[in-house]
Design a protein around this motif. Structure first.
Motif, PDB file in Angstrom:
ATOM      1  N   ASP A   1     -13.114 -15.961 -22.066  1.00  0.00           N
ATOM      2  CA  ASP A   1     -13.894 -14.897 -21.429  1.00  0.00           C
ATOM      3  C   ASP A   1     -14.869 -14.268 -22.422  1.00  0.00           C
ATOM      4  O   ASP A   1     -15.952 -13.809 -22.037  1.00  0.00           O
ATOM      5  CB  ASP A   1     -12.998 -13.853 -20.769  1.00  0.00           C
ATOM      6  N   SER A   2     -14.520 -14.250 -23.715  1.00  0.00           N
ATOM      7  CA  SER A   2     -15.471 -13.793 -24.725  1.00  0.00           C
ATOM      8  C   SER A   2     -16.687 -14.722 -24.793  1.00  0.00           C
ATOM      9  O   SER A   2     -17.838 -14.273 -24.879  1.00  0.00           O
ATOM     10  CB  SER A   2     -14.803 -13.722 -26.099  1.00  0.00           C
ATOM     11  N   ILE A   3     -16.421 -16.019 -24.753  1.00  0.00           N
ATOM     12  CA  ILE A   3     -17.508 -16.994 -24.831  1.00  0.00           C
ATOM     13  C   ILE A   3     -18.375 -16.920 -23.584  1.00  0.00           C
ATOM     14  O   ILE A   3     -19.617 -16.972 -23.654  1.00  0.00           O
ATOM     15  CB  ILE A   3     -16.927 -18.401 -25.040  1.00  0.00           C
ATOM     16  N   ALA A   4     -17.745 -16.778 -22.419  1.00  0.00           N
ATOM     17  CA  ALA A   4     -18.503 -16.656 -21.167  1.00  0.00           C
ATOM     18  C   ALA A   4     -19.387 -15.416 -21.190  1.00  0.00           C
ATOM     19  O   ALA A   4     -20.549 -15.459 -20.756  1.00  0.00           O
ATOM     20  CB  ALA A   4     -17.539 -16.602 -19.984  1.00  0.00           C
ATOM     21  N   TRP A   5     -18.834 -14.304 -21.689  1.00  0.00           N
ATOM     22  CA  TRP A   5     -19.627 -13.072 -21.778  1.00  0.00           C
ATOM     23  C   TRP A   5     -20.794 -13.251 -22.750  1.00  0.00           C
ATOM     24  O   TRP A   5     -21.928 -12.877 -22.443  1.00  0.00           O
ATOM     25  CB  TRP A   5     -18.739 -11.922 -22.245  1.00  0.00           C
ATOM     26  N   LEU A   6     -20.522 -13.829 -23.914  1.00  0.00           N
ATOM     27  CA  LEU A   6     -21.546 -13.958 -24.950  1.00  0.00           C
ATOM     28  C   LEU A   6     -22.713 -14.821 -24.480  1.00  0.00           C
ATOM     29  O   LEU A   6     -23.877 -14.490 -24.716  1.00  0.00           O
ATOM     30  CB  LEU A   6     -20.930 -14.548 -26.216  1.00  0.00           C
TER      31      LEU A   6
ATOM     32  N   ILE B   1     -10.162 -22.419 -14.637  1.00  0.00           N
ATOM     33  CA  ILE B   1      -8.910 -21.751 -14.311  1.00  0.00           C
ATOM     34  C   ILE B   1      -9.043 -21.140 -12.923  1.00  0.00           C
ATOM     35  O   ILE B   1     -10.002 -20.401 -12.675  1.00  0.00           O
ATOM     36  CB  ILE B   1      -8.587 -20.633 -15.333  1.00  0.00           C
ATOM     37  N   PRO B   2      -8.147 -21.426 -12.017  1.00  0.00           N
ATOM     38  CA  PRO B   2      -8.220 -20.780 -10.707  1.00  0.00           C
ATOM     39  C   PRO B   2      -8.234 -19.266 -10.855  1.00  0.00           C
ATOM     40  O   PRO B   2      -7.516 -18.683 -11.668  1.00  0.00           O
ATOM     41  CB  PRO B   2      -6.947 -21.260 -10.004  1.00  0.00           C
ATOM     42  N   ARG B   3      -9.091 -18.620 -10.081  1.00  0.00           N
ATOM     43  CA  ARG B   3      -9.204 -17.160  -9.979  1.00  0.00           C
ATOM     44  C   ARG B   3      -9.991 -16.526 -11.127  1.00  0.00           C
ATOM     45  O   ARG B   3     -10.453 -15.406 -10.991  1.00  0.00           O
ATOM     46  CB  ARG B   3      -7.838 -16.459  -9.891  1.00  0.00           C
ATOM     47  N   ILE B   4     -10.121 -17.199 -12.274  1.00  0.00           N
ATOM     48  CA  ILE B   4     -10.805 -16.613 -13.429  1.00  0.00           C
ATOM     49  C   ILE B   4     -12.013 -17.491 -13.748  1.00  0.00           C
ATOM     50  O   ILE B   4     -11.853 -18.640 -14.158  1.00  0.00           O
ATOM     51  CB  ILE B   4      -9.880 -16.530 -14.660  1.00  0.00           C
ATOM     52  N   PRO B   5     -13.240 -16.988 -13.579  1.00  0.00           N
ATOM     53  CA  PRO B   5     -14.418 -17.866 -13.667  1.00  0.00           C
ATOM     54  C   PRO B   5     -14.878 -18.147 -15.099  1.00  0.00           C
ATOM     55  O   PRO B   5     -15.958 -17.754 -15.526  1.00  0.00           O
ATOM     56  CB  PRO B   5     -15.476 -17.070 -12.889  1.00  0.00           C
TER      57      PRO B   5
ATOM     58  N   LEU C   1     -18.013 -13.936  -1.516  1.00  0.00           N
ATOM     59  CA  LEU C   1     -16.801 -14.157  -2.305  1.00  0.00           C
ATOM     60  C   LEU C   1     -16.880 -15.485  -3.043  1.00  0.00           C
ATOM     61  O   LEU C   1     -17.090 -16.538  -2.433  1.00  0.00           O
ATOM     62  CB  LEU C   1     -15.572 -14.135  -1.389  1.00  0.00           C
ATOM     63  N   ARG C   2     -16.711 -15.440  -4.362  1.00  0.00           N
ATOM     64  CA  ARG C   2     -16.620 -16.660  -5.164  1.00  0.00           C
ATOM     65  C   ARG C   2     -15.197 -17.197  -5.178  1.00  0.00           C
ATOM     66  O   ARG C   2     -14.962 -18.398  -5.159  1.00  0.00           O
ATOM     67  CB  ARG C   2     -17.070 -16.377  -6.588  1.00  0.00           C
ATOM     68  N   ASP C   3     -14.234 -16.303  -5.246  1.00  0.00           N
ATOM     69  CA  ASP C   3     -12.815 -16.665  -5.299  1.00  0.00           C
ATOM     70  C   ASP C   3     -12.041 -15.374  -5.141  1.00  0.00           C
ATOM     71  O   ASP C   3     -12.603 -14.284  -5.268  1.00  0.00           O
ATOM     72  CB  ASP C   3     -12.477 -17.319  -6.643  1.00  0.00           C
ATOM     73  N   ILE C   4     -10.763 -15.490  -4.842  1.00  0.00           N
ATOM     74  CA  ILE C   4      -9.917 -14.317  -4.968  1.00  0.00           C
ATOM     75  C   ILE C   4      -9.650 -14.095  -6.451  1.00  0.00           C
ATOM     76  O   ILE C   4      -9.745 -15.008  -7.266  1.00  0.00           O
ATOM     77  CB  ILE C   4      -8.616 -14.463  -4.160  1.00  0.00           C
TER      78      ILE C   4
END
Length: 614
Positions: free
Chosen positions: A203-208, A216-220, A366-369
């Motif tokens: 998630d750090s890399i995705a943000w950066l 990962i299901p549910r976490i983009p 909605l992208r995912d729950i």
């Protein structure tokens, strides 16, 4: 996108898998093996190929670990998961160990032989974790040994790693271009005298890099590692096929290499390299030590700027919560219609999950729950992270409390909301507990506090009404939430362990609860954003104060409420919250849901707490 209801594991599969692992332990000559929930990125949610703990034990909770010895296997879980762990595992094969009440080192000292060699996969444990365990075991004769993963060696049908395609997150939603983020963090690295920083959290890399994925299901997120250099360059290590079409977005200063190139790149680093010892695998430090680089301890440089949302991200959170709140109102209106016909009509937990996911999907955004919906009625509500399956699916019955914890992933924000619904007369004991939980939630919502106050300083506000009754709950009061990223984000949280000062722009949940095993569960949750507090007459102008702005607007079910025990300030807060909820949502819902909303948000003391839906 939608949730499935198959049983994720079977308790009877545990013993033969445990036997196979023990045979492998004997083959390589070790006396124990540690099996954590975590993957190499230390994520709360893991891909199927990394779900080693669930495969071995049957336990599917998002936190825990197993210590396997030749004659004992301890499954360590905290208070959120003990009921679930007992239900999902073979009691003769696995001992449920209350953690952190019982520490791993203490258990090993008692259960393992004095000269035991306990193996572990260094990619699945952080530097801090292993150093702490070695310190705790000092003088015991027990040795910790880095070892290739023994579970993988006996898992014959282990799934392949995920290869979902990544996509760009628009700068307009992120609030800052990735190039600007890289430049700012690189300047901070240079100022600190660091030549590079290792990034191991996706998630750090995705943000950066302003990217999102689907590994990962549910976490983009995109499962990846990275090296951020002090000149702003980034070496990104992941399957290059995930990033097809994103070369222009990433730019020439981002170099993509296969994941297998990460260890050689670490060994080839020179200069001073920052490593977050609390999240980086021990294997990363071991690889750096094989080269000429000098590892230095330091926080992941993305952590704090990611937590403090930009104005665009906060605006996105508002929009996402408005959309999500309207979907929740449609669902709650539907739910009241269905429960009005009980017991003549059957309504199950799965019915509730499917309906709620349908209302969110109907937004068209909605992208995912955000996580598998928790829908627990009656005693299932007392299982904090309950996940309904076809085998556990319970019918909602009159007198039940129905706990619904759910959320959505939208391009502009991540939502997380819990409402506990009274189905008929739930009894005085449940109403009293519900009211105490609401009092705690209101206390946190109303909090004003000086700059520098941490989440742990607010935690007691939520618990105090329960403590007065000799009650409590075994989870934190609030967790950080990402911006179309992880629904659980650090470093901010409201809990006894929440040492991070709360800062403007942070989003946290506010979710006290109470759980009576085999009877009912209660949790009420809103998301709130930290912001500067308006000045008050007589206040100290030199003292910076902060407050919490509520993002979630959905009615709170007053049928479970003992209204007479609210004080005037609590009553005023609830009436104002409901008035604002009605104002925000009444133009966004169907006519039937609008009628329901108006009745559900009427001021206390003006008539029935809930009109029957039409």
């Amino acid at each position: 996108m939608f949730q499935t209801f198959d049983a994720p594991t079977r308790p009877d599969a545990g013993p033969p898998r445990l036997a196979a692992l023990r045979a492998e332990m004997a083959r390589v000559g070790v006396n124990g093996f540690l099996v954590p929930r975590a993957d190499a990125h230390q994520g709360e949610y893991v891909a199927d190929c990394d779900a080693r703990l669930a495969w071995l034990t049957g336990f599917t909770g998002s936190a825990g670990f197993c210590a396997v010895l030749p004659d004992r296997a301890g499954l360590f879980v905290d208070g959120r998961y003990r009921v679930q762990a007992r239900a999902q595992t073979d009691a003769l094969a696995f001992d449920i160990v209350p953690w952190p009440d019982t520490r791993l080192a203490a258990w090993l000292r008692e259960a393992a032989s004095d000269d035991a060699v306990i193996a572990f996969d260094p990619w699945l444990h952080t530097v801090t974790e292993i150093e702490g365990l070695r310190k705790d075991l000092a003088g015991s004769g027990i040795t910790l040994l880095e070892q290739a993963n023994l579970v993988d060696a006996v898992w014959p049908d282990r799934p392949a790693p995920p290869v979902a395609a990544a996509r760009a997150q628009p700068d307009a939603l992120a609030g800052r271009a990735a190039s600007a983020k890289r430049a700012d963090l690189a300047a901070a690295l240079s100022e600190a005298g660091h030549d590079a920083a290792v990034l191991t959290q996706p998630d750090s890399i995705a943000w950066l890099l302003n990217i999102r994925g689907g590994d990962i299901p549910r976490i983009p997120i995109v499962q990846a590692f990275a090296l951020l250099h002090a000149d702003g360059r980034v070496d990104l290590f992941t399957d290059p096929a995930k990033l097809n079409g994103l070369a222009a977005h990433l730019g020439p200063e981002v170099t993509v290499q296969p994941a297998a190139a990460f260890s050689p790149a670490l060994r080839a680093q020179t200069g001073t390299v920052r490593l977050d010892r609390d999240s980086a695998p021990l294997a990363v430090q071991m690889d750096l030590a094989q080269g000429t680089a000098t590892p230095v301890a330091g926080r992941d440089p993305c952590l704090l700027p990611k937590a403090c949302k930009t104005a665009a991200e906060l605006a996105g959170a508002d929009a996402a919560h408005l959309r999500d709140g309207a979907a929740m109102v449609e669902f709650l209106c539907w739910l009241d219609r269905r429960t009005a016909n009980l017991p003549d009509e059957t309504l199950t937990e799965i019915d509730c999950v499917r309906a709620l996911e349908g209302f969110r999907a109907a937004t068209g955004c909605l992208r995912d729950i955000a996580f598998d919906t928790i829908a627990g009625t009656g005693p299932h509500g007392a299982i904090v992270h309950y996940r309904v399956t076809e085998g556990t699916n319970r019918a909602v019955a009159p007198g039940d409390l129905l706990l619904i914890d759910s959320g959505g992933q939208y391009d502009d924000g991540t939502t997380d909301i819990t409402r506990t619904i009274a189905v008929g007369d739930v009894g005085s004991e449940a109403r009293a507990a519900f009211t105490r939980v609401l009092k705690g939630m209101i206390a946190v919502s109303r909090a004003r506090f000086p700059d520098g106050v941490a989440g742990r300083d607010l935690d007691a506000l939520a618990r105090f009404p329960l403590w007065l009754a000799g009650q409590d709950y075994d989870h934190g009061t609030g967790h950080g939430v990402g911006s179309f990223l992880s629904v659980h984000e650090g470093p901010q949280r409201i809990s006894r362990a929440g040492a991070e000062p709360l800062r403007p722009g942070m989003i946290v949940s506010n979710e006290p609860g109470y759980y009576r095993e085999d009877a009912f569960g209660i949790r009420i949750e809103n998301l709130v954003a930290v912001e500067p507090a308006p000045a008050l007459p007589g206040g100290d102008p030199a003292r910076k104060m902060l407050c919490l702005r509520t993002l979630t607007h959905v009615p709170i079910d007053r049928r479970a409420l003992d209204v007479g025990t609210l004080d005037s300030a609590e009553t005023a807060w609830l009436d104002a919250y409901h008035a604002e909820t009605r104002r925000r949502l009444e133009g966004l819902v169907s006519p039937a849901a609008r009628d329901w909303l108006v009745a559900a948000t009427a001021p206390l003391g003006t008539g029935p707490t809930r009109a029957a839906p039409t």
